[in-house]
Design a protein around this motif. Structure first.
Motif, PDB file in Angstrom:
ATOM      1  N   ALA A 161       0.831  -1.206   0.000  1.00  0.00           N
ATOM      2  CA  ALA A 161       0.000   0.000   0.000  1.00  0.00           C
ATOM      3  C   ALA A 161       0.867   1.258   0.000  1.00  0.00           C
ATOM      4  O   ALA A 161       0.536   2.256  -0.670  1.00  0.00           O
ATOM      5  N   ASP A 220       1.087   4.409  -2.618  1.00  0.00           N
ATOM      6  CA  ASP A 220       1.020   5.818  -2.208  1.00  0.00           C
ATOM      7  C   ASP A 220       2.100   6.653  -2.891  1.00  0.00           C
ATOM      8  O   ASP A 220       1.906   7.845  -3.151  1.00  0.00           O
ATOM      9  N   ALA A 244      -8.496  -1.622  -7.384  1.00  0.00           N
ATOM     10  CA  ALA A 244      -9.312  -1.973  -6.229  1.00  0.00           C
ATOM     11  C   ALA A 244     -10.700  -1.384  -6.431  1.00  0.00           C
ATOM     12  O   ALA A 244     -10.998  -0.806  -7.483  1.00  0.00           O
ATOM     13  N   CYS A 292     -11.107   3.578  -3.531  1.00  0.00           N
ATOM     14  CA  CYS A 292      -9.672   3.379  -3.313  1.00  0.00           C
ATOM     15  C   CYS A 292      -8.892   4.296  -4.254  1.00  0.00           C
ATOM     16  O   CYS A 292      -9.362   4.631  -5.338  1.00  0.00           O
ATOM     17  N   LEU A 331      -4.895  -2.116  -0.913  1.00  0.00           N
ATOM     18  CA  LEU A 331      -5.698  -0.893  -0.950  1.00  0.00           C
ATOM     19  C   LEU A 331      -7.155  -1.175  -0.596  1.00  0.00           C
ATOM     20  O   LEU A 331      -7.802  -0.381   0.091  1.00  0.00           O
ATOM     21  N   GLU A 332      -7.684  -2.306  -1.072  1.00  0.00           N
ATOM     22  CA  GLU A 332      -9.074  -2.660  -0.751  1.00  0.00           C
ATOM     23  C   GLU A 332      -9.251  -2.842   0.746  1.00  0.00           C
ATOM     24  O   GLU A 332     -10.231  -2.365   1.335  1.00  0.00           O
ATOM     25  N   ARG A 364      -7.279  -1.624   3.196  1.00  0.00           N
ATOM     26  CA  ARG A 364      -7.003  -0.402   3.958  1.00  0.00           C
ATOM     27  C   ARG A 364      -8.132   0.619   3.832  1.00  0.00           C
ATOM     28  O   ARG A 364      -8.478   1.291   4.826  1.00  0.00           O
ATOM     29  N   HIS A 365      -8.741   0.736   2.648  1.00  0.00           N
ATOM     30  CA  HIS A 365      -9.699   1.815   2.424  1.00  0.00           C
ATOM     31  C   HIS A 365     -11.156   1.367   2.533  1.00  0.00           C
ATOM     32  O   HIS A 365     -12.013   2.171   2.910  1.00  0.00           O
ATOM     33  N   ARG A 366     -11.469   0.104   2.168  1.00  0.00           N
ATOM     34  CA  ARG A 366     -12.869  -0.319   2.137  1.00  0.00           C
ATOM     35  C   ARG A 366     -13.194  -1.406   3.146  1.00  0.00           C
ATOM     36  O   ARG A 366     -14.364  -1.637   3.446  1.00  0.00           O
ATOM     37  N   TRP A 388      -8.666  -5.057   7.926  1.00  0.00           N
ATOM     38  CA  TRP A 388      -7.281  -4.571   7.829  1.00  0.00           C
ATOM     39  C   TRP A 388      -6.655  -4.492   9.225  1.00  0.00           C
ATOM     40  O   TRP A 388      -5.504  -4.906   9.424  1.00  0.00           O
ATOM     41  N   ILE A 427     -13.550  -6.828  -4.527  1.00  0.00           N
ATOM     42  CA  ILE A 427     -13.031  -6.054  -5.661  1.00  0.00           C
ATOM     43  C   ILE A 427     -13.766  -6.424  -6.943  1.00  0.00           C
ATOM     44  O   ILE A 427     -14.148  -5.566  -7.731  1.00  0.00           O
ATOM     45  N   PRO A 444     -18.891   1.893  -1.482  1.00  0.00           N
ATOM     46  CA  PRO A 444     -18.138   1.895  -0.223  1.00  0.00           C
ATOM     47  C   PRO A 444     -18.996   1.501   0.972  1.00  0.00           C
ATOM     48  O   PRO A 444     -18.512   0.823   1.887  1.00  0.00           O
TER      49      PRO A 444
END
Length: 478
Positions: free
Chosen positions: A47, A51, A79, A83, A113-114, A116-118, A123, A144, A152
């Motif tokens: 991840a 970034d 993702a 994301c 990313l999936e 961490r963010h969704r 996570w 995904i 989301p």
């Protein structure tokens, strides 16, 4: 003279030998926890790599994309919605450092990313050790690629449900949870013909998958399918009938083997019927008995041959098929050749030790075939895309102005300056700092933008010594 005890002491770690049964169990549990922590750390780093490569790092390339050509780098969503986007070409370098394909690296970054963010609860559980990374990645892969795409909010609801059981959810339970989520958030219009009381399954589970890349040494491959109930019952009856016919004709194979052969017979029979009824497309090719050719599959088989003193040619028992780089058995090939409705084309052997050249930029068929047979796959590290479906790249770029300006051609159309690259890695080489050279025929040395080096030859890919880290001043102690 080496005794058995000496051999044991030289091959076993003293620390392991000193452990009793309880100690071994404790130690292996600790090793598993260390492995899970390392996998969680790998997701965090993946991840972080994403970034460092946002769409802004594309230098305006997002507006310079061509369909089907060598377009420059473009935004690559890997993702679910919500994301961040990732610069496409950064994925390849992460994959080579890990020794995996670009596709696998894309999945790793996408899962990170999936999660961490969704799927933030899952996570968090991965990093506290409550859920192993591999199990969390299975959930991320499902969310995904869900169709229709999960919002989301819908992904967050799945995250809550999965986290409540610490990620201990199987594939069947996860499918039911996704189906419930689609209904709960009304992500697809219901089928008007469906009974509302029965509920409507938005996820269609039907599929027929043939794994052509994983071939058993017995010359078999795996078939997996989910089909309609009526179709399944009809297929079962057809295979049962085919197996019974084979037995009546004297086959001594097992029932399972006869059913498998019956499935192949069904496929060939259908192919023959299709070819026979395609009158509008011209006459179907036929054999001496007037029946259409059943097998219309083009296979390129390669076998090692040895010339015997008596003038005979002895072929090895195993070879390979270019289609999927699959194992081929000589006996299997003989059975294909013995089928009166199988068309066999023998092509002359190409001597890969000779160098072929051609004037101009265009690559003649004889040179293209030479490169395909020499490289077998895309020559980018760890890429397995068959060479027959790849572009043929000039390693040193062809200079179209050299002839008109009477300068030597730096990138001639020569087998020593040509290599097979799949479209993605061809674009990668053309538009980024990745560079490679052919040190010997079929042996390539690649250098990544961060100076990591890799060798790709016919045996696979190997990472060379990593680059020296940049000098970092040591902190002063007070």
């Amino acid at each position: 003279m080496t005794t058995t005890s000496d051999l044991r002491s030289s091959t076993s770690s003293p620390l392991v030998e000193d452990l009793d049964a309880s100690g071994i169990l404790t130690s292996i549990r600790t090793a598993r926890a260390t492995e899970d922590a390392a996998a969680a750390r790998q997701l965090t780093l993946a991840a972080a790599w994403a970034d460092l490569h946002p769409p802004e790092s594309l230098h305006g390339a997002a507006s310079f994309t061509t369909t089907g050509g060598l377009g420059r780098e473009h935004q690559e969503p890997i993702a679910g919605p919500g994301c961040p986007l990732v610069a496409e070409f950064c994925i390849a370098e992460l994959g080579t450092v890990l020794g995996i394909t670009t596709t696998s690296a894309k999945k790793l970054i996408g899962h990170a990313l999936e999660l961490r963010h969704r799927l933030p609860r899952l996570w968090s559980q991965v990093h506290t050790g409550a859920v192993p990374a591999w199990r969390a990645r299975l959930v991320a892969e499902t969310t995904i690629h869900c169709s229709p795409a999960l919002t989301p909010e819908a992904a967050g609801w799945i995250d809550t449900q999965v986290a409540a059981v610490a990620g201990k959810i199987g594939p069947a339970q996860l499918d039911r949870l996704v189906t419930e989520t689609l209904k709960r958030f009304d992500l697809a219009a219901p089928d008007p013909a469906a009974d509302p009381e029965d509920g409507w399954q938005h996820v269609d589970p039907r599929h027929a998958t043939i794994d052509t890349h994983d071939v058993h040494y017995a010359g078999t491959l795996h078939v997996d399918a989910d089909i309609d109930l009526a179709d399944g019952l009809d297929l079962d009856r057809a295979l049962t009938h085919g197996a019974a016919v084979q037995k009546a004709l004297g086959s001594d194979l097992s029932l399972d083997a006869r059913r498998a052969k019956a499935l192949g017979d069904l496929a060939r029979t259908q192919t023959a019927l299709d070819l026979f009824t395609q009158g509008n497309a011209g006459p179907a090719r036929s054999t001496a008995d007037g029946l259409p050719v059943a097998r219309e599959v083009v296979l390129h088989a390669h076998f090692d041959a040895e010339f015997m003193p008596d003038g005979q040619t002895m072929f090895g028992p195993t070879g390979r098929l270019e289609n999927g780089q699959r194992l081929a058995l000589l006996d299997q090939l003989k059975s294909w050749c013995g089928d009166s409705r199988t068309k066999i084309t023998i092509k002359p052997v190409i001597d890969l030790t000779h160098h072929l050249t051609a004037p101009g930029y265009a690559i003649p068929d004889r040179i293209r075939e030479h490169v395909i047979l020499r490289d077998t796959t895309c020559v980018f590290p760890w890429c397995t895309r068959p060479a027959r479906g790849c572009d043929i790249d000039h390693i040193t770029a062809y200079d179209h102005q050299a002839d008109t300006e009477h300068r030597p051609q730096p990138g001639p159309t020569d087998t020593r300056n040509l290599a097979a690259l799949c479209r993605f890695h061809h674009r990668l080489k053309t538009h980024t700092a990745w560079r490679y050279e052919m040190t010997e025929p079929g042996i390539f040395v690649w250098t990544s933008p961060h100076s990591h080096r890799f060798v790709r030859d016919r045996d696979g890919s190997t990472a060379l010594d990593p680059p020296e880290p940049p000098g970092v001043p040591r902190p002063r102690r007070p």
